[in-house]
Design an enzyme around this catalytic site. Structure first.
Site, PDB file in Angstrom:
ATOM      1  N   ASP A  96       1.329  -0.678   0.282  1.00 51.38           N
ATOM      2  CA  ASP A  96      -0.059  -0.185  -0.038  1.00 51.38           C
ATOM      3  C   ASP A  96       1.301   1.490  -0.237  1.00 51.38           C
ATOM      4  O   ASP A  96       2.317   1.222   0.379  1.00 51.38           O
ATOM      5  CB  ASP A  96      -0.707   0.132   1.276  1.00 51.38           C
ATOM      6  CG  ASP A  96      -2.243  -0.544   1.534  1.00 51.38           C
ATOM      7  OD1 ASP A  96      -2.287  -1.684   0.028  1.00 51.38           O
ATOM      8  OD2 ASP A  96      -2.614  -1.318   2.363  1.00 51.38           O
ATOM      9  N   TYR A 119       6.241  -9.104   8.210  1.00 53.80           N
ATOM     10  CA  TYR A 119       5.718  -7.080   8.340  1.00 53.80           C
ATOM     11  C   TYR A 119       6.573  -6.785   9.336  1.00 53.80           C
ATOM     12  O   TYR A 119       5.691  -7.786  10.469  1.00 53.80           O
ATOM     13  CB  TYR A 119       4.539  -7.136   7.998  1.00 53.80           C
ATOM     14  CG  TYR A 119       4.355  -7.277   6.645  1.00 53.80           C
ATOM     15  CD1 TYR A 119       4.553  -6.180   5.331  1.00 53.80           C
ATOM     16  CD2 TYR A 119       3.822  -9.075   6.196  1.00 53.80           C
ATOM     17  CE1 TYR A 119       4.228  -6.697   4.188  1.00 53.80           C
ATOM     18  CE2 TYR A 119       3.736  -9.194   5.098  1.00 53.80           C
ATOM     19  CZ  TYR A 119       3.237  -7.922   4.063  1.00 53.80           C
ATOM     20  OH  TYR A 119       3.163  -8.108   2.551  1.00 53.80           O
ATOM     21  N   ASP A 169      -6.724   1.559   8.152  1.00 48.97           N
ATOM     22  CA  ASP A 169      -5.333   2.130   8.522  1.00 48.97           C
ATOM     23  C   ASP A 169      -5.879   3.325   8.824  1.00 48.97           C
ATOM     24  O   ASP A 169      -6.763   4.333   8.746  1.00 48.97           O
ATOM     25  CB  ASP A 169      -4.600   1.590   7.334  1.00 48.97           C
ATOM     26  CG  ASP A 169      -4.629   2.761   5.859  1.00 48.97           C
ATOM     27  OD1 ASP A 169      -4.929   3.362   6.028  1.00 48.97           O
ATOM     28  OD2 ASP A 169      -4.556   1.331   4.599  1.00 48.97           O
ATOM     29  N   ARG A 177      -3.803  -4.862   7.932  1.00 50.43           N
ATOM     30  CA  ARG A 177      -4.640  -3.429   8.056  1.00 50.43           C
ATOM     31  C   ARG A 177      -6.045  -4.738   8.524  1.00 50.43           C
ATOM     32  O   ARG A 177      -6.289  -3.948   9.597  1.00 50.43           O
ATOM     33  CB  ARG A 177      -4.959  -2.740   6.811  1.00 50.43           C
ATOM     34  CG  ARG A 177      -4.919  -3.513   5.266  1.00 50.43           C
ATOM     35  CD  ARG A 177      -5.237  -1.948   4.352  1.00 50.43           C
ATOM     36  NE  ARG A 177      -4.917  -2.454   3.178  1.00 50.43           N
ATOM     37  CZ  ARG A 177      -6.085  -2.470   2.305  1.00 50.43           C
ATOM     38  NH1 ARG A 177      -7.150  -1.804   2.997  1.00 50.43           N
ATOM     39  NH2 ARG A 177      -5.433  -2.572   1.694  1.00 50.43           N
TER      40      ARG A 177
END
Length: 289
Positions: free
Chosen positions: A38, A66, A80, A171
């Site tokens: 993203d 991540y 988010d 997210r």
């Protein structure tokens, strides 16, 4: 120019923006990547250049790791921090309660994809529907959270270390954790630090790539495409075997059944191949034609 380029994607760039920039820097049209980030996210984007683009399909299914920031008390339409706030309740959550909740999200779980995603429903991308104010029913999808660790707290945010399967939305994970806690939650930051065996430690910024291009040294930043397949054993063929591979023919072999990296007599990587029933057959060829 052929190979794999590890890029440290900056924030506010789409993955497509990075690819477009690299086409100009490397003077190569054939460029692709193995996993979208993203715009708000940073970190490792594995980019395939030239003939190496034929390997993208093998990298897309690799596990990714991540570092994510979870902000509790806020729920947004994008899941988010960049989205519009839709709900949430300020509430102090103890570390023990959060750890207890995280345990529910380890292993094989079901995720409902967010509306702001590129998944298509009825031929239309979900984010296109969402931007027009619409919402459609999405079916849960199986994903695997192999590792989910709480690293501590930084300001308002809880820091998470997540290793997960292809198709996992971090997210959405943050959103779901917030829902389980009853206070809401969203992702406030995200950085990809690993994709398969590739690490952010070996990635290059766009400025570094630009400088290397200007110095005529961009090709030195590329990893060989066979680095993607190092988990497989290697086999070498003679000149006759190489000719048969280049012609698309199978080769009789005494090698054990399984998948192999195939090299020519000069050591050049030729193909990923499979041995079955005493015959070696190419899965994907990587030599120039």
């Amino acid at each position: 120019m052929n190979g794999i380029l590890l890029v440290d994607k900056p924030t506010d760039w789409t993955s497509s923006d990075v690819v477009a920039k690299l086409r100009g820097l490397l003077h190569e049209k054939r460029i692709g990547h193995s996993g979208t980030l993203d715009p708000m996210a940073t970190g490792l984007l594995v980019v395939f250049v030239g003939r190496a683009t034929r390997a993208v399909e093998f990298a897309e299914s690799q596990e990714k790791r991540y570092l994510a920031s979870l902000r509790l008390g806020i729920t947004t339409d994008t899941q988010d921090i960049t989205g519009n706030r839709v709900s949430g309740e300020a509430r102090e959550i103890s570390e023990e309660k959060l750890e207890e909740t995280l345990a529910r999200y380890r292993g094989n779980i079901q995720q409902i994809p967010p509306m702001y995603s590129a998944i298509k429903v009825g031929g239309k991308k979900l984010y296109e529907i969402a931007r027009r104010g619409g919402e459609v029913e999405r079916k849960p999808r199986p994903v695997c959270i192999r590792e989910l660790r709480l690293l501590g707290r930084e300001g308002e945010d809880w820091l998470l270390d997540v290793t997960c399967s292809k198709g996992t939305y971090i997210r959405t994970l943050c959103h779901d954790i917030g829902q389980s806690l009853g206070c809401g939650g969203c992702m406030s930051a995200l950085r990809r630090v690993r994709a398969g065996e590739y690490s952010i430690d070996n990635a290059h910024t766009l400025d570094e790539i630009r400088q290397a291009s200007e110095d005529g040294e961009a090709e030195s930043l590329l990893l060989p495409v066979d680095s993607l397949f190092r988990e497989y054993p290697s086999l070498s063929v003679d000149a006759r075997g190489e000719l048969r591979i280049r012609c698309g023919s199978s080769i009789a072999t005494l090698a054990e059944e399984g998948d192999y990296r195939i090299y020519g007599p000069d050591g050049a990587f030729l193909a990923l191949a499979r041995v079955s029933g005493g015959e070696l057959t190419c899965i994907k060829r990587f030599f120039e034609v």
